[in-house]
Design a protein around this motif. Structure first.
Motif, PDB file in Angstrom:
ATOM      1  N   GLY A   1       0.819  -1.197   0.000  1.00  0.00           N
ATOM      2  CA  GLY A   1       0.000   0.000   0.000  1.00  0.00           C
ATOM      3  C   GLY A   1       0.855   1.249   0.000  1.00  0.00           C
ATOM      4  O   GLY A   1       2.062   1.219   0.283  1.00  0.00           O
ATOM      5  N   VAL A   2       0.228   2.381  -0.310  1.00  0.00           N
ATOM      6  CA  VAL A   2       0.937   3.644  -0.496  1.00  0.00           C
ATOM      7  C   VAL A   2       0.529   4.657   0.570  1.00  0.00           C
ATOM      8  O   VAL A   2      -0.661   4.772   0.909  1.00  0.00           O
ATOM      9  CB  VAL A   2       0.648   4.226  -1.895  1.00  0.00           C
ATOM     10  CG1 VAL A   2       1.221   5.638  -2.047  1.00  0.00           C
ATOM     11  CG2 VAL A   2       1.208   3.308  -2.978  1.00  0.00           C
ATOM     12  N   ILE A   3       1.525   5.369   1.088  1.00  0.00           N
ATOM     13  CA  ILE A   3       1.321   6.523   1.967  1.00  0.00           C
ATOM     14  C   ILE A   3       1.851   7.741   1.231  1.00  0.00           C
ATOM     15  O   ILE A   3       3.022   7.762   0.822  1.00  0.00           O
ATOM     16  CB  ILE A   3       2.061   6.355   3.303  1.00  0.00           C
ATOM     17  CG1 ILE A   3       1.513   5.146   4.079  1.00  0.00           C
ATOM     18  CG2 ILE A   3       1.966   7.626   4.145  1.00  0.00           C
ATOM     19  CD1 ILE A   3       2.343   4.782   5.304  1.00  0.00           C
ATOM     20  N   LEU A   4       1.007   8.749   1.057  1.00  0.00           N
ATOM     21  CA  LEU A   4       1.414   9.979   0.371  1.00  0.00           C
ATOM     22  C   LEU A   4       1.212  11.144   1.325  1.00  0.00           C
ATOM     23  O   LEU A   4       0.102  11.375   1.804  1.00  0.00           O
ATOM     24  CB  LEU A   4       0.586  10.185  -0.895  1.00  0.00           C
ATOM     25  CG  LEU A   4       1.039  11.333  -1.801  1.00  0.00           C
ATOM     26  CD1 LEU A   4       2.309  10.936  -2.548  1.00  0.00           C
ATOM     27  CD2 LEU A   4      -0.056  11.704  -2.798  1.00  0.00           C
ATOM     28  N   THR A   5       2.284  11.873   1.591  1.00  0.00           N
ATOM     29  CA  THR A   5       2.182  12.962   2.558  1.00  0.00           C
ATOM     30  C   THR A   5       3.158  14.091   2.246  1.00  0.00           C
ATOM     31  O   THR A   5       4.302  13.837   1.846  1.00  0.00           O
ATOM     32  CB  THR A   5       2.458  12.454   3.987  1.00  0.00           C
ATOM     33  OG1 THR A   5       2.318  13.533   4.929  1.00  0.00           O
ATOM     34  CG2 THR A   5       3.857  11.871   4.135  1.00  0.00           C
ATOM     35  N   PRO A   6       2.752  15.342   2.417  1.00  0.00           N
ATOM     36  CA  PRO A   6       3.721  16.432   2.447  1.00  0.00           C
ATOM     37  C   PRO A   6       4.678  16.223   3.625  1.00  0.00           C
ATOM     38  O   PRO A   6       4.259  15.765   4.697  1.00  0.00           O
ATOM     39  CB  PRO A   6       2.851  17.676   2.641  1.00  0.00           C
ATOM     40  CG  PRO A   6       1.492  17.265   2.143  1.00  0.00           C
ATOM     41  CD  PRO A   6       1.363  15.826   2.526  1.00  0.00           C
ATOM     42  N   TRP A   7       5.941  16.568   3.441  1.00  0.00           N
ATOM     43  CA  TRP A   7       6.968  16.302   4.461  1.00  0.00           C
ATOM     44  C   TRP A   7       7.997  17.417   4.413  1.00  0.00           C
ATOM     45  O   TRP A   7       8.330  17.931   3.345  1.00  0.00           O
ATOM     46  CB  TRP A   7       7.631  14.963   4.156  1.00  0.00           C
ATOM     47  CG  TRP A   7       8.594  14.445   5.179  1.00  0.00           C
ATOM     48  CD1 TRP A   7       8.332  13.535   6.162  1.00  0.00           C
ATOM     49  CD2 TRP A   7       9.993  14.762   5.312  1.00  0.00           C
ATOM     50  NE1 TRP A   7       9.475  13.276   6.898  1.00  0.00           N
ATOM     51  CE2 TRP A   7      10.501  14.015   6.393  1.00  0.00           C
ATOM     52  CE3 TRP A   7      10.851  15.624   4.616  1.00  0.00           C
ATOM     53  CZ2 TRP A   7      11.832  14.099   6.797  1.00  0.00           C
ATOM     54  CZ3 TRP A   7      12.177  15.713   5.021  1.00  0.00           C
ATOM     55  CH2 TRP A   7      12.653  14.955   6.103  1.00  0.00           C
ATOM     56  N   GLY A   8       8.491  17.766   5.576  1.00  0.00           N
ATOM     57  CA  GLY A   8       9.515  18.795   5.618  1.00  0.00           C
ATOM     58  C   GLY A   8      10.253  18.794   6.932  1.00  0.00           C
ATOM     59  O   GLY A   8      10.026  17.947   7.811  1.00  0.00           O
ATOM     60  N   THR A   9      11.157  19.730   7.064  1.00  0.00           N
ATOM     61  CA  THR A   9      11.867  19.978   8.311  1.00  0.00           C
ATOM     62  C   THR A   9      11.526  21.390   8.767  1.00  0.00           C
ATOM     63  O   THR A   9      10.982  22.189   7.998  1.00  0.00           O
ATOM     64  CB  THR A   9      13.386  19.858   8.109  1.00  0.00           C
ATOM     65  OG1 THR A   9      13.814  20.838   7.143  1.00  0.00           O
ATOM     66  CG2 THR A   9      13.763  18.466   7.605  1.00  0.00           C
ATOM     67  N   ALA A  10      11.883  21.709  10.000  1.00  0.00           N
ATOM     68  CA  ALA A  10      11.683  23.079  10.465  1.00  0.00           C
ATOM     69  C   ALA A  10      12.459  24.059   9.597  1.00  0.00           C
ATOM     70  O   ALA A  10      12.057  25.210   9.416  1.00  0.00           O
ATOM     71  CB  ALA A  10      12.112  23.202  11.932  1.00  0.00           C
ATOM     72  N   TYR A  11      13.552  23.590   9.017  1.00  0.00           N
ATOM     73  CA  TYR A  11      14.406  24.431   8.173  1.00  0.00           C
ATOM     74  C   TYR A  11      13.788  24.648   6.798  1.00  0.00           C
ATOM     75  O   TYR A  11      13.857  25.749   6.239  1.00  0.00           O
ATOM     76  CB  TYR A  11      15.769  23.746   8.039  1.00  0.00           C
ATOM     77  CG  TYR A  11      16.848  24.586   7.393  1.00  0.00           C
ATOM     78  CD1 TYR A  11      17.746  25.300   8.181  1.00  0.00           C
ATOM     79  CD2 TYR A  11      16.999  24.640   6.010  1.00  0.00           C
ATOM     80  CE1 TYR A  11      18.759  26.057   7.607  1.00  0.00           C
ATOM     81  CE2 TYR A  11      18.003  25.394   5.420  1.00  0.00           C
ATOM     82  CZ  TYR A  11      18.873  26.106   6.227  1.00  0.00           C
ATOM     83  OH  TYR A  11      19.874  26.857   5.658  1.00  0.00           O
ATOM     84  N   HIS A  12      13.172  23.608   6.222  1.00  0.00           N
ATOM     85  CA  HIS A  12      12.685  23.681   4.839  1.00  0.00           C
ATOM     86  C   HIS A  12      11.511  22.721   4.653  1.00  0.00           C
ATOM     87  O   HIS A  12      11.618  21.530   4.954  1.00  0.00           O
ATOM     88  CB  HIS A  12      13.807  23.320   3.871  1.00  0.00           C
ATOM     89  CG  HIS A  12      13.412  23.415   2.431  1.00  0.00           C
ATOM     90  ND1 HIS A  12      13.622  24.554   1.689  1.00  0.00           N
ATOM     91  CD2 HIS A  12      12.805  22.533   1.603  1.00  0.00           C
ATOM     92  CE1 HIS A  12      13.178  24.352   0.454  1.00  0.00           C
ATOM     93  NE2 HIS A  12      12.677  23.131   0.375  1.00  0.00           N
ATOM     94  N   ASN A  13      10.406  23.246   4.130  1.00  0.00           N
ATOM     95  CA  ASN A  13       9.181  22.460   3.973  1.00  0.00           C
ATOM     96  C   ASN A  13       8.768  22.475   2.508  1.00  0.00           C
ATOM     97  O   ASN A  13       8.196  23.445   2.037  1.00  0.00           O
ATOM     98  CB  ASN A  13       8.080  23.066   4.860  1.00  0.00           C
ATOM     99  CG  ASN A  13       6.739  22.381   4.677  1.00  0.00           C
ATOM    100  OD1 ASN A  13       6.640  21.279   4.150  1.00  0.00           O
ATOM    101  ND2 ASN A  13       5.683  23.048   5.125  1.00  0.00           N
ATOM    102  N   SER A  14       9.085  21.388   1.751  1.00  0.00           N
ATOM    103  CA  SER A  14       8.709  21.409   0.337  1.00  0.00           C
ATOM    104  C   SER A  14       8.514  20.030  -0.279  1.00  0.00           C
ATOM    105  O   SER A  14       8.323  19.940  -1.486  1.00  0.00           O
ATOM    106  CB  SER A  14       9.756  22.145  -0.507  1.00  0.00           C
ATOM    107  OG  SER A  14      10.885  21.313  -0.744  1.00  0.00           O
ATOM    108  N   GLY A  15       8.577  18.962   0.488  1.00  0.00           N
ATOM    109  CA  GLY A  15       8.595  17.647  -0.118  1.00  0.00           C
ATOM    110  C   GLY A  15       7.235  16.972  -0.159  1.00  0.00           C
ATOM    111  O   GLY A  15       6.470  17.032   0.803  1.00  0.00           O
ATOM    112  N   LEU A  16       6.921  16.334  -1.284  1.00  0.00           N
ATOM    113  CA  LEU A  16       5.785  15.420  -1.358  1.00  0.00           C
ATOM    114  C   LEU A  16       6.373  14.015  -1.348  1.00  0.00           C
ATOM    115  O   LEU A  16       7.040  13.600  -2.298  1.00  0.00           O
ATOM    116  CB  LEU A  16       4.957  15.656  -2.620  1.00  0.00           C
ATOM    117  CG  LEU A  16       3.759  14.714  -2.808  1.00  0.00           C
ATOM    118  CD1 LEU A  16       2.779  14.828  -1.636  1.00  0.00           C
ATOM    119  CD2 LEU A  16       3.049  14.989  -4.126  1.00  0.00           C
ATOM    120  N   LEU A  17       6.126  13.286  -0.281  1.00  0.00           N
ATOM    121  CA  LEU A  17       6.761  12.001  -0.027  1.00  0.00           C
ATOM    122  C   LEU A  17       5.795  10.867  -0.345  1.00  0.00           C
ATOM    123  O   LEU A  17       4.661  10.852   0.137  1.00  0.00           O
ATOM    124  CB  LEU A  17       7.211  11.931   1.433  1.00  0.00           C
ATOM    125  CG  LEU A  17       7.854  10.629   1.912  1.00  0.00           C
ATOM    126  CD1 LEU A  17       9.159  10.364   1.156  1.00  0.00           C
ATOM    127  CD2 LEU A  17       8.109  10.697   3.425  1.00  0.00           C
TER     128      LEU A  17
END
Length: 375
Positions: free
Chosen positions: A179-195
């Motif tokens: 199965g698939v988990i799709l989530t926006p992801w980031g760090t306190a420093y930089h928030n830009s990833g779609l994981l």
């Protein structure tokens, strides 16, 4: 039998306008009221742009911090396509929001079922009203989506509509193998990833970043200083500092993929950039802080070196420079060449490059035993 989803038809039959509240905020925090200016509201809703639907968690007299939104339609489409939905899937959505993406998923699941969890009771009430016409009607839950919803598990797909810094292991436990988990992801420093993670049979999940997104944080995972004044509050006395100069031009460090990679190594550090105007147009100062240590670097066009001010026990600017040089030594990989692995013991980030897969994140990964509510 599983069938693919006709997203063109689903979007055509499920207009965004039916799920956007009467008052929204557009660019520059401009408030748009449907009752006062219906044409402006209609134009804003029809545009391929995000709309803020709640400020300050719904509390009056706040600082106009966006806390809920209707996402950019093209981004919603991208995420649903990356989720790889079949019509008979069982799906868990984390973050009902306005209910529009919930309605889109519900329309796609002709033989499956959808459960959606919303943490904010007022937002959930409004979404429930908007979703009354949905067919089939999804199961709507008010609660902390970071815990998932084990009563409906296992799920074929899980999609989150808010950013996380730590992927909850509960999500992995509640999604079927493959199965698939799709989530926006980031760090306190930089928030830009779609994981995009795929769950394995051994109880782990792993996958790469598949896009550039910037979502509001899960409420219990918000960076510590998000709603605070950076200079004068987080950094109480900028005048008490060490001063030096660096030959490192700060501009390349703020490029999208470099900034992302630096954040993997300094996930606890937050940053703010302030730009000059008038006679100082073209100049900027970026401030960095972790709560105990801080640094700032001043960019001035055509300067031979750049002033650095620092306070606290850490030498943050040198750490940032070192993280940048480490990224360059790895061949300056794009965000999408990075990924995350989640296990019952924690999560870590990695880079898949010419020399294989190598860990490239913080040396102190979070632990799954941490209490979600305390993050």
């Amino acid at each position: 039998m599983s069938t693919s989803v006709d997203w063109d038809g689903v979007f055509a039959d499920t207009p965004r306008s039916a799920y956007v509240p009467a008052v929204v905020w557009g660019s520059d925090d401009a408030r748009i009221d449907r009752d006062k200016d219906p044409e402006a509201w209609a134009d804003a809703v029809a545009a391929d742009a995000p709309l803020v639907t709640q400020m300050d968690d719904g509390m009056p007299d706040g600082n106009l911090i966006p806390t809920s939104s209707s996402s950019q339609p093209s981004l919603v489409r991208l995420m649903l396509e990356q989720l790889d939905v079949a019509s008979d899937h069982h799906i868990l959505e984390i973050g009902t929001g306005t209910g529009w993406s919930t309605a889109l998923l519900s329309a796609a699941l002709t033989g499956g079922r959808l459960t959606s969890v919303e943490v904010d009771p007022l937002v959930a009430i409004q979404a429930h009203e908007s979703l009354r016409a949905a067919d089939p009607m999804p199961t709507l839950i008010v609660g902390d989506g970071l815990h998932g919803y084990k009563e409906g598990a296992p799920y074929d797909r899980l999609i989150a509509t808010m950013a996380v810094r730590n992927v909850p292991y509960a999500w992995v436990e509640q999604v079927r193998p493959e199965g698939v988990i799709l989530t926006p992801w980031g760090t306190a420093y930089h928030n830009s990833g779609l994981l995009r993670l795929v769950v394995a049979g051994d109880g782990t999940a792993s996958g790469r970043f598949v896009g550039n997104v910037n979502f509001m944080w899960a409420r219990s995972q918000r960076p510590r200083f998000e709603a605070r004044r950076f200079v004068g509050d987080v950094i109480a006395d900028p005048s008490a500092c060490r001063v030096r100069h660096t030959a490192t031009d700060p501009r390349p460090l703020q490029e999208e993929h470099a900034d992302f990679a630096i954040g993997l190594r300094l996930p606890d550090v937050e940053q703010r950039t302030f730009f000059g105007s008038g006679a100082h147009a073209g100049e900027f100062t970026t401030w960095y802080a972790d709560g105990e240590s801080w640094a700032s670097v001043d960019y001035v066009p055509d300067a031979a070196s750049f002033e650095v001010n620092e306070g606290g026990p850490r030498d943050l600017w040198r750490e940032i420079e070192a993280a940048y040089q480490a990224w360059r030594a790895r061949g300056e990989p794009r965000r999408e060449q990075h990924g995350v692995t989640v296990t019952g013991d924690g999560q870590w980030t990695w880079h898949a490059g010419s020399r294989g897969r190598v860990d490239c994140g913080s040396s102190n990964p979070w632990k799954a035993s941490w209490n979600v509510s305390s993050m």
